[in-house]
Design a protein around this motif. Structure first.
Motif, PDB file in Angstrom:
ATOM      1  N   VAL A   1     -20.870 140.627 -39.282  1.00 47.89           N
ATOM      2  CA  VAL A   1     -19.915 141.483 -39.977  1.00 47.89           C
ATOM      3  C   VAL A   1     -20.259 142.942 -39.680  1.00 47.89           C
ATOM      4  CG1 VAL A   1     -18.926 142.123 -42.203  1.00 47.89           C
ATOM      5  CG2 VAL A   1     -19.641 139.754 -41.786  1.00 47.89           C
ATOM      6  N   ALA A   2     -19.330 143.675 -39.113  1.00 47.69           N
ATOM      7  CA  ALA A   2     -19.612 145.045 -38.672  1.00 47.69           C
ATOM      8  C   ALA A   2     -19.715 146.022 -39.843  1.00 47.69           C
ATOM      9  CB  ALA A   2     -18.534 145.518 -37.704  1.00 47.69           C
ATOM     10  N   ARG A   3     -18.895 145.826 -40.877  1.00 41.83           N
ATOM     11  CA  ARG A   3     -18.892 146.764 -42.005  1.00 41.83           C
ATOM     12  C   ARG A   3     -18.773 145.991 -43.311  1.00 41.83           C
ATOM     13  NH1 ARG A   3     -14.505 150.298 -44.764  1.00 41.83           N
ATOM     14  NH2 ARG A   3     -15.691 152.083 -45.564  1.00 41.83           N
ATOM     15  N   VAL A   4     -19.658 146.319 -44.245  1.00 45.21           N
ATOM     16  CA  VAL A   4     -19.626 145.725 -45.572  1.00 45.21           C
ATOM     17  C   VAL A   4     -19.548 146.852 -46.595  1.00 45.21           C
ATOM     18  CG1 VAL A   4     -20.786 144.194 -47.218  1.00 45.21           C
ATOM     19  CG2 VAL A   4     -21.092 143.831 -44.757  1.00 45.21           C
ATOM     20  N   VAL A   5     -18.684 146.690 -47.584  1.00 49.55           N
ATOM     21  CA  VAL A   5     -18.592 147.635 -48.694  1.00 49.55           C
ATOM     22  C   VAL A   5     -18.832 146.859 -49.984  1.00 49.55           C
ATOM     23  CG1 VAL A   5     -17.082 149.167 -50.022  1.00 49.55           C
ATOM     24  CG2 VAL A   5     -17.032 149.223 -47.515  1.00 49.55           C
ATOM     25  N   ALA A   6     -19.730 147.361 -50.824  1.00 48.06           N
ATOM     26  CA  ALA A   6     -20.040 146.707 -52.097  1.00 48.06           C
ATOM     27  C   ALA A   6     -19.708 147.629 -53.254  1.00 48.06           C
ATOM     28  CB  ALA A   6     -21.508 146.307 -52.146  1.00 48.06           C
ATOM     29  N   VAL A   7     -19.085 147.056 -54.279  1.00 47.62           N
ATOM     30  CA  VAL A   7     -18.657 147.799 -55.463  1.00 47.62           C
ATOM     31  C   VAL A   7     -19.197 147.073 -56.694  1.00 47.62           C
ATOM     32  CG1 VAL A   7     -16.655 148.497 -56.836  1.00 47.62           C
ATOM     33  CG2 VAL A   7     -16.583 148.678 -54.342  1.00 47.62           C
ATOM     34  N   GLY A   8     -19.683 147.844 -57.658  1.00 47.63           N
ATOM     35  CA  GLY A   8     -20.302 147.268 -58.844  1.00 47.63           C
ATOM     36  C   GLY A   8     -19.331 146.981 -59.977  1.00 47.63           C
TER      37      GLY A   8
ATOM     38  N   GLU B   1      -9.231 153.252 -57.352  1.00 40.48           N
ATOM     39  CA  GLU B   1      -9.695 154.547 -56.827  1.00 40.48           C
ATOM     40  C   GLU B   1     -10.871 154.370 -55.885  1.00 40.48           C
ATOM     41  OE1 GLU B   1     -10.193 157.799 -59.693  1.00 40.48           O
ATOM     42  OE2 GLU B   1      -8.995 156.614 -61.102  1.00 40.48           O
ATOM     43  N   VAL B   2     -11.819 153.524 -56.267  1.00 44.66           N
ATOM     44  CA  VAL B   2     -13.008 153.378 -55.427  1.00 44.66           C
ATOM     45  C   VAL B   2     -12.678 152.599 -54.158  1.00 44.66           C
ATOM     46  CG1 VAL B   2     -14.016 151.224 -56.352  1.00 44.66           C
ATOM     47  CG2 VAL B   2     -15.510 153.058 -55.558  1.00 44.66           C
ATOM     48  N   LEU B   3     -11.721 151.679 -54.219  1.00 45.69           N
ATOM     49  CA  LEU B   3     -11.316 150.968 -53.008  1.00 45.69           C
ATOM     50  C   LEU B   3     -10.584 151.899 -52.043  1.00 45.69           C
ATOM     51  CD1 LEU B   3     -10.164 147.508 -54.440  1.00 45.69           C
ATOM     52  CD2 LEU B   3     -12.378 148.141 -53.466  1.00 45.69           C
ATOM     53  N   ARG B   4      -9.805 152.831 -52.580  1.00 43.18           N
ATOM     54  CA  ARG B   4      -9.163 153.833 -51.719  1.00 43.18           C
ATOM     55  C   ARG B   4     -10.221 154.762 -51.123  1.00 43.18           C
ATOM     56  NH1 ARG B   4      -5.296 154.364 -56.165  1.00 43.18           N
ATOM     57  NH2 ARG B   4      -3.441 153.134 -55.683  1.00 43.18           N
ATOM     58  N   LEU B   5     -11.181 155.127 -51.941  1.00 38.07           N
ATOM     59  CA  LEU B   5     -12.273 155.990 -51.472  1.00 38.07           C
ATOM     60  C   LEU B   5     -12.986 155.370 -50.275  1.00 38.07           C
ATOM     61  CD1 LEU B   5     -14.181 158.460 -52.055  1.00 38.07           C
ATOM     62  CD2 LEU B   5     -15.494 156.918 -53.520  1.00 38.07           C
ATOM     63  N   ALA B   6     -13.125 154.041 -50.307  1.00 34.89           N
ATOM     64  CA  ALA B   6     -13.815 153.332 -49.227  1.00 34.89           C
ATOM     65  C   ALA B   6     -12.880 152.959 -48.081  1.00 34.89           C
ATOM     66  CB  ALA B   6     -14.467 152.069 -49.787  1.00 34.89           C
ATOM     67  N   GLY B   7     -11.604 153.326 -48.185  1.00 33.15           N
ATOM     68  CA  GLY B   7     -10.650 153.033 -47.131  1.00 33.15           C
ATOM     69  C   GLY B   7     -10.240 151.574 -47.056  1.00 33.15           C
ATOM     70  N   LEU B   8     -10.312 150.870 -48.187  1.00 38.31           N
ATOM     71  CA  LEU B   8     -10.011 149.431 -48.181  1.00 38.31           C
ATOM     72  C   LEU B   8      -8.596 149.117 -48.628  1.00 38.31           C
ATOM     73  CD1 LEU B   8     -13.360 147.968 -49.545  1.00 38.31           C
ATOM     74  CD2 LEU B   8     -12.629 148.309 -47.179  1.00 38.31           C
ATOM     75  N   ILE B   9      -7.966 150.012 -49.388  1.00 41.62           N
ATOM     76  CA  ILE B   9      -6.567 149.824 -49.755  1.00 41.62           C
ATOM     77  C   ILE B   9      -5.819 151.132 -49.513  1.00 41.62           C
ATOM     78  CG2 ILE B   9      -7.054 148.031 -51.469  1.00 41.62           C
ATOM     79  CD1 ILE B   9      -6.561 150.117 -53.667  1.00 41.62           C
ATOM     80  N   ASN B  10      -4.520 151.000 -49.281  1.00 41.74           N
ATOM     81  CA  ASN B  10      -3.698 152.193 -49.072  1.00 41.74           C
ATOM     82  C   ASN B  10      -3.111 152.663 -50.396  1.00 41.74           C
ATOM     83  OD1 ASN B  10      -1.507 150.493 -49.633  1.00 41.74           O
ATOM     84  ND2 ASN B  10      -1.058 150.154 -47.463  1.00 41.74           N
TER      85      ASN B  10
ATOM     86  N   THR C   1     -13.344 144.609 -42.493  1.00 41.89           N
ATOM     87  CA  THR C   1     -14.413 144.893 -43.457  1.00 41.89           C
ATOM     88  C   THR C   1     -14.553 143.744 -44.454  1.00 41.89           C
ATOM     89  OG1 THR C   1     -14.023 147.269 -43.287  1.00 41.89           O
ATOM     90  CG2 THR C   1     -15.172 146.498 -45.249  1.00 41.89           C
ATOM     91  N   HIS C   2     -15.777 143.492 -44.888  1.00 40.95           N
ATOM     92  CA  HIS C   2     -16.035 142.569 -45.995  1.00 40.95           C
ATOM     93  C   HIS C   2     -16.309 143.395 -47.248  1.00 40.95           C
ATOM     94  CE1 HIS C   2     -17.013 138.464 -44.056  1.00 40.95           C
ATOM     95  NE2 HIS C   2     -16.256 139.169 -43.223  1.00 40.95           N
ATOM     96  N   LEU C   3     -15.509 143.166 -48.284  1.00 40.00           N
ATOM     97  CA  LEU C   3     -15.723 143.795 -49.586  1.00 40.00           C
ATOM     98  C   LEU C   3     -16.464 142.825 -50.480  1.00 40.00           C
ATOM     99  CD1 LEU C   3     -15.193 145.773 -52.006  1.00 40.00           C
ATOM    100  CD2 LEU C   3     -12.991 144.599 -52.286  1.00 40.00           C
ATOM    101  N   VAL C   4     -17.524 143.303 -51.134  1.00 38.11           N
ATOM    102  CA  VAL C   4     -18.235 142.510 -52.135  1.00 38.11           C
ATOM    103  C   VAL C   4     -18.102 143.209 -53.476  1.00 38.11           C
ATOM    104  CG1 VAL C   4     -20.408 141.430 -52.817  1.00 38.11           C
ATOM    105  CG2 VAL C   4     -19.917 141.805 -50.388  1.00 38.11           C
ATOM    106  N   GLN C   5     -17.536 142.511 -54.440  1.00 35.46           N
ATOM    107  CA  GLN C   5     -17.508 143.001 -55.816  1.00 35.46           C
ATOM    108  C   GLN C   5     -18.523 142.173 -56.573  1.00 35.46           C
ATOM    109  OE1 GLN C   5     -16.559 141.950 -59.137  1.00 35.46           O
ATOM    110  NE2 GLN C   5     -17.262 144.013 -59.624  1.00 35.46           N
ATOM    111  N   THR C   6     -19.571 142.808 -57.116  1.00 39.15           N
ATOM    112  CA  THR C   6     -20.738 142.078 -57.615  1.00 39.15           C
ATOM    113  C   THR C   6     -20.619 141.605 -59.060  1.00 39.15           C
ATOM    114  OG1 THR C   6     -21.831 144.196 -58.095  1.00 39.15           O
ATOM    115  CG2 THR C   6     -22.354 143.142 -55.993  1.00 39.15           C
TER     116      THR C   6
END
Length: 330
Positions: free
Chosen positions: A44-51, A62-71, A81-86
């Motif tokens: 996986v080239a890019r992983v984004v994790a959000v708490g 807001e945080v998903l837009r900040l990370a460029g994951l949603i428009n 990208t793989h998004l992980v919501q913990t």
């Protein structure tokens, strides 16, 4: 009578008969304890994790837009990208259902684009599934009222029956949550809500996730979802003395074939992503929701580099030197 007229007449008579004979659409199969949940991903080239979200769907967007994951329309724009919501989507906020619905939709959109959304189990998901409503807000509870046609008993809170149905084994959200793991490994990183303690009775992630799920299906011995040392509750790496936490963490990472562990659950009130144990423990619960300060932050892992994403910019994370007695207030 001409066959030109009889043929449509016969068709119009047969169609209702065929529809009546057709079997009714089958409901999705119920999740089972034995179901194997994917828990390991590589390349996986890019992983984004959000708490922790805690019912604040706007902060999540807001945080998903900040990370460029949603428009701007809330649709997946993160490509592969793989998004992980913990975990800890519910409780303490009124908009839990909207957050669930957003992530349920993004799971499908990300898969279609070659990415993934990993929504992990947190202790608050489990509390709701098991009927512990201590942290459910009145507005949050009321939002589930349409999930059960049975009126709430006089004197009880609005939405109580609907909430129970929604989080049940056959409920819209209970069914969905029971198909998700507590721990995943992506490349060389473990992601979990609380932390994986050395004492967990598992040698593989499959065994570990099954131990957690035991509590979510009737007729099983106690498992890891409610165990205070289970991966949804453990805070040893966040709050314990680093002298003892570091070797314990290293043993767990070796057992599960990882280099670091990324955790939520323990809120850092300064709104910053924190590292301990020489950078092998990473804590991403920065207080995302409005009730915790609305500190927007996400962790990006790309090419082995860890970067914190904040509203005011990107910050490369540098592994700290382990310090004895380094503690954080609960």
């Amino acid at each position: 009578m001409s066959s030109t007229f009889t043929r449509p007449l016969l068709v119009s008579m047969l169609v209702p008969l065929l529809l009546a004979a057709a079997p009714p659409p089958t409901a999705p199969a119920s999740p089972q304890l034995e179901d194997v949940i994917p828990d390991t991903f590589s390349g996986v080239a890019r992983v984004v994790a959000v708490g922790d979200v805690h019912g604040d769907v706007q902060a999540l967007k807001e945080v998903l837009r900040l990370a460029g994951l949603i428009n701007e329309k809330g649709r997946w724009s993160g490509g592969k990208t793989h998004l992980v919501q913990t975990g800890d989507i519910p409780d303490r906020g009124d908009h839990t259902r909207e957050a669930f619905e957003l992530l349920m939709r993004l799971e499908k959109e990300a898969r279609a684009a070659g990415g993934r959304v990993h929504t992990l189990l947190g202790n608050h998901e489990v509390m709701n599934m098991l009927g512990d409503l201590r942290y459910v807000t009145p507005g949050e509870l009321a939002s589930f009222a349409d999930q059960d046609p049975t009126p709430d008993a006089p004197g009880t809170q609005q939405g109580l029956n609907g909430h129970r149905a929604a989080y049940g084994l056959q409920g819209r959200y209970g069914r969905w949550l029971r198909t998700h793991p507590a721990v995943v490994r992506i490349n060389d990183t473990l992601f979990v809500h609380g932390g994986v303690a050395p004492e967990v009775p598992a040698k593989t992630l499959t065994e570990l996730n099954r131990w957690v799920k035991q509590d979510l299906f009737p007729g099983n011995p106690p498992g890891g979802a409610t165990n205070p040392q289970g991966p949804l509750w453990f805070r040893g790496y966040a709050l314990g003395e680093e002298e003892s936490a570091a070797p314990a963490l290293e043993a767990v990472l070796q057992r599960f074939g990882a280099k670091r562990m990324v955790m939520g659950h323990t809120t850092d009130r300064d709104g910053k992503i924190r590292m301990r144990c020489g950078g092998k423990a990473v804590f991403i619960d920065t207080g995302l929701s409005t009730g915790y300060g609305h500190h927007l932050a996400a962790l990006e892992i790309r090419g082995g580099k860890l970067t914190a994403l904040y509203k005011d910019g990107r910050e490369e994370l540098v592994a700290p030197t382990p310090v004895s007695g380094d503690q954080v207030s609960p």
